[in-house]
Design an enzyme around this catalytic site. Structure first.
Site, mmCIF file in Angstrom:
data_model
loop_
_atom_site.group_PDB
_atom_site.id
_atom_site.type_symbol
_atom_site.label_atom_id
_atom_site.label_comp_id
_atom_site.label_asym_id
_atom_site.label_seq_id
_atom_site.Cartn_x
_atom_site.Cartn_y
_atom_site.Cartn_z
ATOM 1 N N GLU A 15 4.916 -7.775 6.077
ATOM 2 C CA GLU A 15 4.568 -6.755 7.075
ATOM 3 C C GLU A 15 5.642 -6.627 8.154
ATOM 4 O O GLU A 15 5.951 -5.525 8.596
ATOM 5 C CB GLU A 15 3.214 -7.062 7.724
ATOM 6 C CG GLU A 15 2.030 -7.096 6.758
ATOM 7 C CD GLU A 15 1.952 -5.908 5.829
ATOM 8 O OE1 GLU A 15 2.349 -4.797 6.224
ATOM 9 O OE2 GLU A 15 1.505 -6.086 4.679
ATOM 10 N N HIS A 41 8.492 -4.463 7.217
ATOM 11 C CA HIS A 41 8.221 -3.020 7.333
ATOM 12 C C HIS A 41 8.732 -2.468 8.663
ATOM 13 O O HIS A 41 9.139 -1.311 8.744
ATOM 14 C CB HIS A 41 6.708 -2.756 7.275
ATOM 15 C CG HIS A 41 6.164 -2.546 5.885
ATOM 16 N ND1 HIS A 41 6.545 -1.492 5.084
ATOM 17 C CD2 HIS A 41 5.228 -3.231 5.178
ATOM 18 C CE1 HIS A 41 5.869 -1.550 3.933
ATOM 19 N NE2 HIS A 41 5.071 -2.599 3.958
ATOM 20 N N LEU A 92 0.822 -1.219 0.000
ATOM 21 C CA LEU A 92 0.000 0.000 0.000
ATOM 22 C C LEU A 92 0.854 1.266 0.000
ATOM 23 O O LEU A 92 0.379 2.324 -0.382
ATOM 24 C CB LEU A 92 -0.958 0.000 1.202
ATOM 25 C CG LEU A 92 -2.042 -1.092 1.168
ATOM 26 C CD1 LEU A 92 -2.845 -1.084 2.461
ATOM 27 C CD2 LEU A 92 -2.950 -0.927 -0.044
HETATM 28 NI NI NI Z 1 3.817 -3.171 2.416
#
Ligand code: NI
Length: 178
Positions: A137, A140, A95
């Site tokens: 994730e 990140h 995203l």
């Molecule tokens: Ni991502």
């Protein structure tokens, strides 16, 4: 809580190493709820706290994109252990990297240990797509993006495209509360 805005590359917060959550309080619970909402709205299957401007170790994952509450995982201070060293390649988006879809290698099976929002320790064995999203994730939280999995030529190309796109897209102001 106002709608959380998803940060996009080259926002520097995406490159920070996030700090562990020390205490699971209302602020963390509210943030997790806001993140799940932002992920579903996007729509996406995973979101990490730095992607909404909070440099802490918290992720949400939901392969059902809001269709099945049982598939929503909220993980505090997640740590990943590789259960099967074999890797598999598949296309991934993020995203924070609009319009980027690139093949990335991930481990086939992983075990994730984390705390839930009640502070209880949970262990999640995951493979295939869920394992892939969890690995994405959790990276990140150490400032790592799928860009870092690409070869140098490809990486520079994608970075240039994203920077050009960012210049053309005005950034909405951050909510006053943060
Ligand atoms: Ni991502």
């Amino acid at each position: 809580m106002p709608e959380l805005r998803i940060r996009t590359y080259p926002d520097p917060i995406l490159r920070e190493k996030c700090l562990p959550v020390e205490e699971i309080d209302d602020r963390v619970r509210d943030l997790a709820a806001g993140m799940a909402e932002a992920m579903h709205r996007a729509p996406g299957v995973g979101l990490a706290a730095p992607q909404v401007g909070e440099s802490i170790r918290l992720i949400v994952v939901d392969l059902s994109v809001g269709q099945d509450p049982a598939q929503l995982h909220v993980l505090v201070n997640p740590e990943v252990e590789v259960l099967d060293g074999e890797q598999f390649e598949s296309e991934e988006g993020c995203l924070s990297l609009p319009e980027v879809l690139e093949k990335v290698q991930r481990f086939k099976r992983v075990r994730v240990r984390a705390l839930n929002l009640k502070g209880k320790e949970i262990v999640l064995d995951a493979q295939d797509r869920l394992g892939r999203v969890l690995q994405h994730e959790i990276e990140h939280l150490d400032g790592k993006l799928i860009l870092d999995h690409l070869n140098r030529v490809k990486r520079e190309l994608v970075k240039r495209r994203l920077k050009k796109r960012a210049k053309m897209t005005p950034v909405p102001p951050s909510p006053a509360s943060r």
